[in-house]
Design a protein around this motif. Structure first.
Motif, PDB file in Angstrom:
ATOM      1  N   LYS A  69     -38.276  80.572  13.700  1.00  0.00           N
ATOM      2  CA  LYS A  69     -38.065  80.094  15.075  1.00  0.00           C
ATOM      3  C   LYS A  69     -36.575  79.917  15.364  1.00  0.00           C
ATOM      4  O   LYS A  69     -36.109  80.234  16.460  1.00  0.00           O
ATOM      5  CB  LYS A  69     -38.814  78.786  15.300  1.00  0.00           C
ATOM      6  N   ILE A  70     -35.813  79.417  14.402  1.00  0.00           N
ATOM      7  CA  ILE A  70     -34.369  79.249  14.578  1.00  0.00           C
ATOM      8  C   ILE A  70     -33.703  80.611  14.758  1.00  0.00           C
ATOM      9  O   ILE A  70     -32.900  80.803  15.676  1.00  0.00           O
ATOM     10  CB  ILE A  70     -33.759  78.489  13.379  1.00  0.00           C
ATOM     11  N   PRO A  72     -24.266  84.633  20.457  1.00  0.00           N
ATOM     12  CA  PRO A  72     -23.143  83.765  20.095  1.00  0.00           C
ATOM     13  C   PRO A  72     -22.423  83.132  21.275  1.00  0.00           C
ATOM     14  O   PRO A  72     -21.892  82.027  21.145  1.00  0.00           O
ATOM     15  CB  PRO A  72     -22.209  84.673  19.302  1.00  0.00           C
ATOM     16  N   THR A  73     -22.405  83.778  22.429  1.00  0.00           N
ATOM     17  CA  THR A  73     -21.659  83.202  23.554  1.00  0.00           C
ATOM     18  C   THR A  73     -22.423  82.079  24.245  1.00  0.00           C
ATOM     19  O   THR A  73     -21.845  81.330  25.026  1.00  0.00           O
ATOM     20  CB  THR A  73     -21.287  84.277  24.596  1.00  0.00           C
ATOM     21  N   ARG A  74     -23.727  81.959  23.971  1.00  0.00           N
ATOM     22  CA  ARG A  74     -24.522  80.897  24.580  1.00  0.00           C
ATOM     23  C   ARG A  74     -25.049  79.915  23.552  1.00  0.00           C
ATOM     24  O   ARG A  74     -25.988  79.169  23.820  1.00  0.00           O
ATOM     25  CB  ARG A  74     -25.685  81.512  25.350  1.00  0.00           C
ATOM     26  N   SER A  75     -24.423  79.887  22.357  1.00  0.00           N
ATOM     27  CA  SER A  75     -24.846  78.989  21.289  1.00  0.00           C
ATOM     28  C   SER A  75     -23.732  78.009  20.961  1.00  0.00           C
ATOM     29  O   SER A  75     -22.552  78.342  21.060  1.00  0.00           O
ATOM     30  CB  SER A  75     -25.204  79.787  20.030  1.00  0.00           C
ATOM     31  N   HIS A  83     -31.986  85.244  20.573  1.00  0.00           N
ATOM     32  CA  HIS A  83     -32.212  85.332  22.018  1.00  0.00           C
ATOM     33  C   HIS A  83     -30.989  84.824  22.789  1.00  0.00           C
ATOM     34  O   HIS A  83     -30.589  85.419  23.787  1.00  0.00           O
ATOM     35  CB  HIS A  83     -33.455  84.534  22.406  1.00  0.00           C
ATOM     36  N   ALA A  84     -30.395  83.732  22.345  1.00  0.00           N
ATOM     37  CA  ALA A  84     -29.248  83.142  23.048  1.00  0.00           C
ATOM     38  C   ALA A  84     -27.964  83.932  22.804  1.00  0.00           C
ATOM     39  O   ALA A  84     -27.153  84.104  23.705  1.00  0.00           O
ATOM     40  CB  ALA A  84     -29.051  81.691  22.613  1.00  0.00           C
TER      41      ALA A  84
END
Length: 128
Positions: A21-22, A31-34, A28-29
């Motif tokens: 799940k991680i 690197p720019t949205r994490s 899905h997110a």
């Protein structure tokens, strides 16, 4: 443990399922949205590993609670005295004859400072 949408109780899941799940959420997110976040009380080794993981993932968005706790004071100090960091070093404090402490709780939040303050008091009592 997993809390599924629409439920009110956590249920145990396997490590493989949790890691899956991680991986899925990070993929899905991207690197720019994490954002990677750790406790300021984590060890240096844990902080190093978290930063290494984040950078291998492709982001430098890594922080800890110290940033959030001290962001407001850093802005305030920069505005008023021109520096966003403490205005004293511990070795300067240890050479003082008087200290006035306002707006802090070193006994619970600043153990290194508390040790210095206790030593200053002990030294003052011995010389009185």
């Amino acid at each position: 443990m997993l809390l599924k949408p629409g439920t009110t109780r956590y249920e145990p899941i396997s490590w493989d399922a949790a890691l899956g799940k991680i991986v899925s959420a990070l993929g899905h997110a991207g690197p720019t949205r994490s954002f990677f976040y750790a406790s300021g009380r984590s060890s240096n080794e844990a902080g190093f590993l978290l930063q290494l993981l984040a950078r291998l993932f492709g982001t430098n968005y890594v922080n800890n609670c110290s940033f959030f706790c001290h962001q407001a004071s850093g802005v305030g100090l920069s505005t008023t005295i021109g520096s966003s960091v403490a205005t004293i070093r511990l070795d300067d404090l240890e050479k003082t004859d008087l200290y006035i402490l306002v707006g802090a709780n070193p006994a619970s939040n600043h153990p290194r400072l508390m040790r210095s303050l206790m030593q200053i008091r002990r030294n003052g009592e011995l010389s009185s």
